[in-house]
Design a protein around this motif. Structure first.
Motif, PDB file in Angstrom:
ATOM      1  N   THR A   1       0.853  -1.196   0.000  1.00  0.00           N
ATOM      2  CA  THR A   1       0.000   0.000   0.000  1.00  0.00           C
ATOM      3  C   THR A   1       0.885   1.242   0.000  1.00  0.00           C
ATOM      4  O   THR A   1       1.152   1.828   1.051  1.00  0.00           O
ATOM      5  CB  THR A   1      -0.927   0.014   1.231  1.00  0.00           C
TER       6      THR A   1
ATOM      7  N   ARG B   1       0.312   4.216  -0.776  1.00  0.00           N
ATOM      8  CA  ARG B   1      -0.320   5.422  -0.231  1.00  0.00           C
ATOM      9  C   ARG B   1      -0.152   5.505   1.279  1.00  0.00           C
ATOM     10  O   ARG B   1       0.064   6.587   1.839  1.00  0.00           O
ATOM     11  CB  ARG B   1      -1.807   5.450  -0.607  1.00  0.00           C
TER      12      ARG B   1
ATOM     13  N   ASN C   1      -7.132   0.349   4.439  1.00  0.00           N
ATOM     14  CA  ASN C   1      -6.875   0.399   2.999  1.00  0.00           C
ATOM     15  C   ASN C   1      -8.060  -0.205   2.251  1.00  0.00           C
ATOM     16  O   ASN C   1      -8.506  -1.312   2.569  1.00  0.00           O
ATOM     17  CB  ASN C   1      -5.594  -0.379   2.663  1.00  0.00           C
ATOM     18  N   THR C   2      -8.593   0.521   1.289  1.00  0.00           N
ATOM     19  CA  THR C   2      -9.629   0.010   0.403  1.00  0.00           C
ATOM     20  C   THR C   2      -9.168   0.228  -1.035  1.00  0.00           C
ATOM     21  O   THR C   2      -8.104   0.788  -1.283  1.00  0.00           O
ATOM     22  CB  THR C   2     -10.976   0.726   0.619  1.00  0.00           C
ATOM     23  N   GLU C   3      -9.987  -0.218  -1.974  1.00  0.00           N
ATOM     24  CA  GLU C   3      -9.618  -0.068  -3.377  1.00  0.00           C
ATOM     25  C   GLU C   3      -9.468   1.400  -3.764  1.00  0.00           C
ATOM     26  O   GLU C   3      -8.654   1.756  -4.621  1.00  0.00           O
ATOM     27  CB  GLU C   3     -10.661  -0.742  -4.265  1.00  0.00           C
ATOM     28  N   GLU C   4     -10.241   2.268  -3.112  1.00  0.00           N
ATOM     29  CA  GLU C   4     -10.270   3.675  -3.523  1.00  0.00           C
ATOM     30  C   GLU C   4      -9.560   4.614  -2.564  1.00  0.00           C
ATOM     31  O   GLU C   4      -9.263   5.756  -2.920  1.00  0.00           O
ATOM     32  CB  GLU C   4     -11.716   4.128  -3.705  1.00  0.00           C
ATOM     33  N   MET C   5      -9.292   4.181  -1.334  1.00  0.00           N
ATOM     34  CA  MET C   5      -8.691   5.115  -0.391  1.00  0.00           C
ATOM     35  C   MET C   5      -7.851   4.375   0.640  1.00  0.00           C
ATOM     36  O   MET C   5      -8.026   3.176   0.862  1.00  0.00           O
ATOM     37  CB  MET C   5      -9.767   5.927   0.320  1.00  0.00           C
ATOM     38  N   SER C   6      -6.926   5.125   1.246  1.00  0.00           N
ATOM     39  CA  SER C   6      -6.081   4.595   2.322  1.00  0.00           C
ATOM     40  C   SER C   6      -5.863   5.704   3.334  1.00  0.00           C
ATOM     41  O   SER C   6      -5.646   6.863   2.960  1.00  0.00           O
ATOM     42  CB  SER C   6      -4.726   4.136   1.773  1.00  0.00           C
TER      43      SER C   6
END
Length: 360
Positions: free
Chosen positions: A88, A90, A348-353
């Motif tokens: 990740t 980000r 952490n997700t597919e669109e945001m961290s």
């Protein structure tokens, strides 16, 4: 008269030959190694062309490591579980303790509770399926959410799956996304029977046909398919060999002068784990290579020429290494284990961290 005090050696002190940082920096990669003896997963990275930095994280008896570049995933076998991690970037940039330092951050996203299977090699296969060498049950297995493990293959000389480590199955190499070759210390079929003559009974097995390609090997480990060719480490003799499958023979690529185990290939270079053997070990002290096995670390071999290009050597804390893995295009990796407060704050997700902040 007072004796002069000797300088204390810092924990996990690592020395290296001068060319090692330059090699890692030029290749643009970092090295991961697992040391079950020290209970650490360690990342070694180049700071620049002249120096390196390492990061050590605690895990209970870490063994096999595997990395999926396509999925930016990593898996680690430990004492009674297999942990899977996701890179990740980000979250790496905003890592609370050291923002803007790391270019990658592997956070645990999935755990399979396996029980104490003595898992050795791990590898991601087709469709991101995770395979493991289940040494205790003398088989290769996979995992799901219903059971501790699912048997995938066992040697045909193993008559039943019992928790008896009958042949010390330890290594595997995948081809076209499926396990193709395996190494074991013997073709024995009873509890710990492989220990009787472990330096002369090792085998390389074709998993698809159950054919024994090589026999009489000295403690084979870490079979790897590299550029279409099969390579194996012989721990008892300290050799890297290249296998001629059709003729059921092999050639020695290089003598590494130590107990070898764990190997990863990247851009013409092999990174091979070296082990410091205990001289009072009932299993290893009698090996011809035992007296040469006086340090733990990594030797870097240029595969096209078979020449030694660099050495990393631990002066303290690390005596035994199981696996070595290269992280390509990573200059400063970070890893979270699942026992820290920071791990609970990483989202952490597919669109945001983001990192959760503690409530005031």
């Amino acid at each position: 008269m007072k004796q002069p005090q000797q300088a204390k050696i810092a924990p996990f002190q690592l020395t290296h030959t001068p060319q090692v940082p330059e090699i890692l920096h030029r290749l643009g990669c970092s090295i991961l190694l697992s040391t079950f003896q020290a209970g650490k997963l360690i990342a070694i990275s180049p700071k620049d062309e002249n120096s390196m930095v390492q990061l050590a994280r605690n895990f209970t008896r870490p063994m096999g490591i595997t990395f999926s570049d396509a999925y930016q995933k990593m898996a680690l076998a430990s004492f009674n579980e297999v942990l899977q991690f996701r890179n990740t970037p980000r979250l790496a940039a905003s890592y609370p303790n050291k923002p803007n330092v790391y270019d990658s951050l592997y956070i645990p996203t999935q755990t399979n509770y396996t029980g104490r299977l003595d898992l050795h090699d791990l590898s991601y296969g087709e469709n991101d399926q995770l395979f493991a060498v289940n040494t205790l049950f003398s088989c290769i297995c996979t995992f799901d959410t219903n059971y501790n493990f699912i048997p995938y293959w066992q040697p045909d000389f193993i008559t039943e799956l019992q928790p008896e480590d009958r042949c010390h199955l330890n290594g595997m190499a995948l081809k076209d996304g499926k396990p193709k070759y395996a190494t074991a210390f013997a073709t024995t079929n009873s509890r710990f029977a492989w220990k009787e003559n472990l330096t002369q009974t090792g085998v390389l097995i074709d998993i698809e046909t159950n054919e024994i390609i090589l026999e009489g090997l000295g403690m084979p480990h870490t079979p790897r398919i590299i550029n279409g060719e099969l390579y194996v480490l012989l721990s008892a003799t300290g050799q890297l060999i290249k296998v001629d499958i059709q003729n059921k023979s092999y050639t020695v690529i290089t003598e590494l002068n130590g107990f070898v185990r764990g190997m990863s290939f990247y851009e013409d270079y092999l990174f091979i784990g070296m082990n410091k053997l205990r001289q009072n070990s009932s299993s290893f002290a009698h090996l011809d290579v035992a007296k040469l096995s006086n340090f733990a670390g990594i030797k870097i071999v240029h595969l096209p020429s078979g020449s030694l290009q660099g050495i990393l050597q631990y002066q303290s804390s690390v005596d035994e290494i199981y696996d070595v893995e290269v992280l390509p295009d990573v200059f400063r990796p970070n890893i979270l284990n699942n026992s820290t407060e920071l791990f609970t704050q990483a989202i952490n997700t597919e669109e945001m961290s983001f990192w959760q902040r503690n409530e005031p």
